[in-house]
Design a protein around this motif. Structure first.
Motif, PDB file in Angstrom:
ATOM      1  N   ALA A 149       8.072 -14.176  -9.312  1.00 11.00           N
ATOM      2  CA  ALA A 149       9.279 -14.901  -8.918  1.00 11.00           C
ATOM      3  C   ALA A 149      10.472 -14.416  -9.718  1.00 11.00           C
ATOM      4  N   ARG A 150      11.629 -14.593  -9.091  1.00 11.94           N
ATOM      5  CA  ARG A 150      12.888 -14.354  -9.793  1.00 11.94           C
ATOM      6  C   ARG A 150      13.680 -15.647  -9.715  1.00 11.94           C
ATOM      7  N   VAL A 197      13.337 -17.312  -5.980  1.00  9.16           N
ATOM      8  CA  VAL A 197      12.734 -16.552  -4.884  1.00  9.16           C
ATOM      9  C   VAL A 197      11.360 -16.107  -5.369  1.00  9.16           C
ATOM     10  N   GLU A 198      10.330 -16.401  -4.587  1.00  9.46           N
ATOM     11  CA  GLU A 198       8.989 -16.023  -5.015  1.00  9.46           C
ATOM     12  C   GLU A 198       8.268 -15.236  -3.943  1.00  9.46           C
ATOM     13  N   PHE A 218      11.735  -9.523 -10.889  1.00 16.37           N
ATOM     14  CA  PHE A 218      10.716 -10.556 -10.669  1.00 16.37           C
ATOM     15  C   PHE A 218       9.738 -10.553 -11.847  1.00 16.37           C
ATOM     16  N   ALA A 219       9.325 -11.741 -12.263  1.00 17.09           N
ATOM     17  CA  ALA A 219       8.351 -11.863 -13.347  1.00 17.09           C
ATOM     18  C   ALA A 219       7.029 -12.368 -12.780  1.00 17.09           C
ATOM     19  N   VAL A 220       5.947 -11.906 -13.382  1.00 16.51           N
ATOM     20  CA  VAL A 220       4.625 -12.374 -12.954  1.00 16.51           C
ATOM     21  C   VAL A 220       4.418 -13.800 -13.450  1.00 16.51           C
ATOM     22  N   ALA A 264       5.992  -2.345  -8.424  1.00 15.50           N
ATOM     23  CA  ALA A 264       7.019  -1.597  -9.178  1.00 15.50           C
ATOM     24  C   ALA A 264       8.409  -1.995  -8.696  1.00 15.50           C
ATOM     25  N   LEU A 265       8.560  -2.138  -7.382  1.00 13.26           N
ATOM     26  CA  LEU A 265       9.864  -2.550  -6.839  1.00 13.26           C
ATOM     27  C   LEU A 265      10.233  -3.956  -7.328  1.00 13.26           C
ATOM     28  N   TYR A 266       9.275  -4.863  -7.295  1.00 10.11           N
ATOM     29  CA  TYR A 266       9.559  -6.248  -7.701  1.00 10.11           C
ATOM     30  C   TYR A 266       9.901  -6.331  -9.195  1.00 10.11           C
TER      31      TYR A 266
END
Ligand SMILES: CC(C)(COP(=O)(O)OP(=O)(O)OC[C@H]1O[C@@H](n2cnc3c(N)ncnc32)[C@H](O)[C@@H]1OP(=O)(O)O)[C@@H](O)C(=O)NCCC(=O)NCCS
Length: 163
Positions: free
Chosen positions: A160-161, A117-118, A137-139, A130-132
């Protein structure tokens, strides 16, 4: 504040459309500056319902105050991935609604076979970032000057995660 997170249904379409329009018109967060016409949004939601795409709304007293969805990539080699979009109405932010929407949507995405998921987020949208981060999720990159709001360019951060 009491809120409910539920899968989107036909009866939420007008509220979903109004919520997207309200957040878009803030001209800070979303790639669109107003919602598409109501019928276009309705067709989009109905398509998601038909295909079982993850899409949840947050309700307060029956009113749609937030949404979160994952839209699958079209091409077959990328269809295990989806693009996440979300928003919470001003006045309802910072109360845990976004985190709950994210949890429900990612759980559904995972269960229905998504493995990636991106999303992209404007570089100065610290609350969303902050939520992501918290949601795992990683940058993955920076799209330089990818967004233009009122004559000013902003970088978009790709996150994306993967499951
Ligand atoms: C981004 C958004 C969806 C987050 O939803 P929310 O309901 O406000 O977020 P939550 O209350 O669930 O908070 C989730 C996390 O965000 C962070 N956060 C919340 N408020 C914050 C603030 N004022 N500043 C910085 N970070 C903040 C915290 O890490 C928080 O986790 P915690 O409560 O465990 O500390 C919402 O603020 C929003 O709709 N913003 C405008 C539209 C938008 O940015 N959409 C996303 C575009 S990419």
């Amino acid at each position: 504040m009491e809120f409910q997170i539920v899968p989107i249904a036909e009866e939420h379409i007008a509220g979903f459309h109004a919520a997207v329009d309200s957040v878009a018109r803030e001209r800070r967060y979303l790639a669109m500056l107003q919602a598409p016409p109501l019928e276009e949004s309705a067709d989009w939601v109905r398509g998601n319902l038909r295909k079982g795409n993850p899409q949840f709304v947050a309700l307060v007293g029956g009113q749609v105050v937030g949404w979160c969805d994952v839209f699958p990539e079209k091409r077959e080699t990328m269809a295990h991935g989806g693009v996440l979009g979300m928003g919470v109405l001003e006045g309802y932010r910072g109360k845990g609604i976004g985190a709950s929407l994210m949890r429900a949507t990612l759980e559904h995405a995972r269960k229905t076979g998504f493995t990636r998921v991106e999303l992209t987020v404007r570089e100065d949208n610290l609350r969303a970032k902050a939520l992501y981060d918290k949601a795992g999720f990683a940058v993955e990159g920076r799209k330089r000057k990818a967004a233009l709001f009122d004559g000013r360019h902003y970088d978009l951060i790709l996150m994306a995660r993967v499951f």
